[in-house]
Every structure is written in structure tokens, then in C-alpha cells.
Design an enzyme around this catalytic site. Structure first.
Site, PDB file in Angstrom:
ATOM      1  N   GLY A   1     -32.641  40.800 -17.899  1.00  0.00           N
ATOM      2  CA  GLY A   1     -33.200  40.549 -19.223  1.00  0.00           C
ATOM      3  C   GLY A   1     -32.281  39.566 -19.914  1.00  0.00           C
ATOM      4  O   GLY A   1     -31.887  38.577 -19.293  1.00  0.00           O
TER       5      GLY A   1
ATOM      6  N   SER B   1     -29.632  40.013 -12.038  1.00  0.00           N
ATOM      7  CA  SER B   1     -29.752  39.050 -13.129  1.00  0.00           C
ATOM      8  C   SER B   1     -28.712  39.366 -14.218  1.00  0.00           C
ATOM      9  O   SER B   1     -27.519  39.307 -13.937  1.00  0.00           O
ATOM     10  CB  SER B   1     -31.197  39.064 -13.639  1.00  0.00           C
ATOM     11  N   ALA B   2     -29.110  39.726 -15.418  1.00  0.00           N
ATOM     12  CA  ALA B   2     -28.134  40.057 -16.461  1.00  0.00           C
ATOM     13  C   ALA B   2     -27.170  41.156 -16.015  1.00  0.00           C
ATOM     14  O   ALA B   2     -25.988  41.144 -16.372  1.00  0.00           O
ATOM     15  CB  ALA B   2     -28.850  40.470 -17.744  1.00  0.00           C
TER      16      ALA B   2
ATOM     17  N   HIS C   1     -29.983  33.539 -10.351  1.00  0.00           N
ATOM     18  CA  HIS C   1     -31.175  32.676 -10.474  1.00  0.00           C
ATOM     19  C   HIS C   1     -30.823  31.230 -10.167  1.00  0.00           C
ATOM     20  O   HIS C   1     -31.308  30.317 -10.838  1.00  0.00           O
ATOM     21  CB  HIS C   1     -31.758  32.711 -11.899  1.00  0.00           C
TER      22      HIS C   1
ATOM     23  N   GLU D   1     -32.483  32.989  -5.904  1.00  0.00           N
ATOM     24  CA  GLU D   1     -33.340  34.172  -6.037  1.00  0.00           C
ATOM     25  C   GLU D   1     -33.574  34.827  -4.687  1.00  0.00           C
ATOM     26  O   GLU D   1     -33.800  34.157  -3.686  1.00  0.00           O
ATOM     27  CB  GLU D   1     -34.652  33.779  -6.715  1.00  0.00           C
TER      28      GLU D   1
END
Lengths: 251, 251
Positions: free
Chosen positions: B91, B123-124, B160, B195
Site C-alpha cells: 500500500g 511492496s510497502a 516493483h 514484480e
């Protein structure tokens, strides 16, 4: 306030050269008056300040304005105080803001612009003119003392606005990033500037320049399009609450 | 240190569903042992923590692991202390880190992972496992107390990772952003994860999982490709100097 400010999305538009699209926009700000522009190259990271000055100086000179980079000044604060106009270039917004704070220029530029000295900023130089740098697209490669910035205008701007996302990329689109900003910071709004578009501020009024419309993103998910020539009062776009741009925001 | 950590670039790969590509990677971390995973949904901004849990829980349950989101816990610190495993979802990285600090979980998760409790972040959730969040791709929508993060691994990761830039966009490519980071923070290096790719850390060793190679970006501009199955010592990728991840870095 006697503001004269030009906030440009980008140094380039489409395949045009450096600031090549921006001649009329710069004249709108500087009005063909003989002005000595002080250039702040602090957003440049992977090339020297001399190199950066060498890109910007010919553009301004061709338009009839003298320009010198502040990195030559023995006393940068004095250079700002004596400037006829101030230009802040793009690059990395976090590096720019960190260096502005370290050089003690955040308050100095804010005061000088409040007196009526013209300010032009593009990309990162547009971000630091906002109350905070919370709507930059840049990577936070260094930590400035605060995300609070110069607050030359009372609301957040997102430069280099581009819609959608590349094929095969599952990161967020710009709209999704702005939706996150608006959700967590409601009822703030964000003015998005596509490449080539600029906001020209005179006193308490702003005018959109450039063929692609500016967009106002609202926290309810709606968007307002402001085509070229649209003029509005600065307080018609909602920024952070009063006092947010200071120690309270910086926590 | 008895670390068991899985850091994934993304929740999605290509057109696969949520975490659909990650089954074998999650089993590599959790080893089919019966574990109750505590999920941290704090990176979610535009949807509720309940909604986020509803996306993640079925994925883990299908793989044989129970999962509950920490937002249901009366005492989040206690929930972390009693966790069999910790999962931190993607997020907005700034919102995630800010909420981790506010809940007092930064030190708690670091201590728990140092004891050997498995940690998975995507991700985050990958960014906050690094010494700092200086290599996030996210917009700084809120200001956390510091960019220093949990430091579960000793170097910066860029999730990413995608090469190049969209046509018609004059902002920076990812390579240009990382070049800025590396220039201003030399001699640090950055591990970039495309990814679908992940880093699996066991003790002081890390292994690349996923069909697209991880890349190590160096400050001299060179890049090292680490294909699937490559194993290396954690200290072979240079992170910030010792002590940088703390008050000194936070300034």
C-alpha cells in the site's frame, strides 16, 4: 499579498528541448523587464551545479533575462535578498528541500516572494513552492528536516501529472496515488499539472497556462478540469489547515 | 542472527490474482508448519483494514496458515509478541511506517524477528523491512517521525522494479531515480526486485526466488544480475553505514 509566481509542471514538454515550451510562460511572469534571475540548482543530483546552470542560463538569456546560479555566491542568503527574480529548477525534491533548509533559504525565499519578487519553479521547484512536498513524485533519497516547504501557494500541486499506468506494472497509477493522498488528508484538494502546463499566480489570483488543462482532484473522488486561461482565487483550492505548514505539521 | 524473512516485490505478478504467484515463496518461509500469522494492514489507505484482511486471509488459509489482522487486537504489542509469524502488506509506505511508529510496533517487530519469528512483507511491507524507506516508490502522503525503518535486512531494496519509462513521460525512469539515490548516498547499493521476485533470508544468507532476476545497483553505475536461486551473504550488498539507521540518520 503581492505575489508573482510561475509554477511549471516540467522542464520539458513532449519532445521539445529544455524549457523550450516555456518562453511565453516565463515572459508572462518576468514581463520583459530587465531582471537578474538567481537560479537555485539544488535539485540536481547526478550532475554538477555548473552543468545545471549551463542548461538553464542560455534559455533565460535568449529570452532577455540575465541568470546566475546561487552556488557561485559567497553568501547565498544575501544573493536571495538582492535577487530581481528567483528560479528553482527540477530534479529530486527531497534533495532540493534538504539543501534549501541546510542553506537557510526556506524562510529567505518565502519572505522575498512575499515582497513581490517573481518566483519560477518547475517540477521539484514547483513542489517546494507548496505548503509541503507530500505530493512530489520523487524518491525520498535523503531525509529533509521536515516535509513542510515554502508555502508560496496555499495548496498542494502534483507536477508531471500523467493518467493511467504502463502495461505490466502493478504499482499505483498517479490517480491511485492522489486518491491515497486525498483519502488520508481529506478535505484537502490537489491541483495536478500535466507536462507543459503551468500556474501563473498574481496576488491572490491564479491562471492556468498551457494547452493541457490543469485538474483539481477532490477527496470525494471527483475531478474538476481547468482549461487554459481559467482564472480562480487561490483559496478556491483547499490546502492543508492553517498552521499545518510548520512545527505542528512537522511534528 | 536467526532470521527468517521473505521480502516480496509485489502482491501481484503480471495478470495473476492477489498473491497468487507467491504460494511456493510463502511455503519456503513458513515451511508448512502450523502457524498463526499476524497481519499488519497499515499500508492500506483507500479501503478498510477489514477489506484488506478479507483479501489476504483466504490466500494464507488456502496454503494452510491461519491469519488474523492486528487491527482486531486490543493490545497490538502483545499480538506481535505472541505471533507465530508476521505478514506486512503493501500500500502506501509512508502511511505504513507512520502507523507502525504510532502503534509502537517498529521496535517490537524488529525484536520479534531477531528472535527467529518469520516475517513476510510485500511492496510497502518490503520497504519497511529495510534500514530506511529511502527507496520506496510511493508518494509521501504523510510524514512519519523518521524515514528510518525496521532494518530487518542491512541494505535498501527497491520493490516493483521496472525498467525504462512510459512514452511521452518526461519524469525520471526507475534507473534514473536509483542513480540519484546511489549518487547522493554512495557507496550504498540497492537491491531491486522486479514484480514476482522475492528475497528469502535465512540467518545471514539470502536467496533470490522468482523467475525474473534481482538486480544490484552500484554507485559507479554498474549493475549485477542475481538470477533465481542465487545465494549470497547479506553483507555482500552495501547498506547505510552502521548507526545510520537511528537517531543519527533521523537527525
Amino acid at each position: 499579498m503581492n505575489r508573482r509566481i510561475l509554477l511549471m509542471s516540467s522542464s520539458r514538454k513532449d519532445t521539445l528541448g529544455y524549457l523550450e515550451h516555456a518562453g511565453q510562460q516565463l515572459h508572462a511572469l518576468l514581463r520583459n523587464e530587465p531582471r537578474k534571475v538567481v537560479f537555485v540548482p539544488f535539485a540536481g543530483v547526478t550532475f554538477s551545479f555548473d552543468t545545471y546552470e549551463g542548461m538553464v542560463k542560455p534559455v533565460f538569456e535568449r529570452l532577455g533575462y540575465a541568470l546566475e546560479s546561487i552556488h557561485h555566491a559567497d553568501d547565498p542568503l544575501r544573493a536571495i535578498e538582492q535577487a530581481d527574480a528567483i528560479a528553482v529548477g527540477g530534479g529530486n525534491t527531497f534533495a532540493l528541500l534538504d539543501r534549501l533548509y541546510r542553506a537557510g533559504l526556506v524562510d529567505a525565499i518565502r519572505a522575498k516572494v512575499a515582497e513581490g519578487t517573481p518566483y519560477v519553479g518547475w517540477s521539484a521547484g514547483c513542489n517546494v513552492a507548496c505548503p509541503t512536498i507530500r505530493t512530489t513524485n520523487d524518491m525520498p533519497i535523503v531525509q529533509p528536516p521536515s516535509l513542510s516547504a515554502m508555502g508560496l501557494v496555499p495548496f498542494q500541486i502534483n507536477p508531471h501529472f500523467v493518467s493511467g499506468k504502463p502495461v505490466g506494472y502493478n504499482g499505483e497509477s498517479r490517480e491511485e496515488r492522489l486518491a491515497e493522498f486525498l483519502h488520508i488528508n481529506a478535505p484537502e484538494q490537489v491541483l495536478a499539472l500535466p507536462e507543459g502546463t503551468a500556474l501563473h499566480v498574481t496576488g491572490e489570483r491564479a491562471t492556468v497556462l498551457g494547452e493541457r488543462p490543469a485538474l483539481v482532484f477532490e477527496s470525494d473522488g471527483s475531478t474538476r478540469s481547468l482549461p487554459e486561461g481559467t482564472t480562480f482565487d487561490l483559496d478556491q483550492v483547499r490546502g492543508p489547515a492553517a498552521g499545518a505548514n510548520g512545527p505542528a505539521f512537522a511534528r
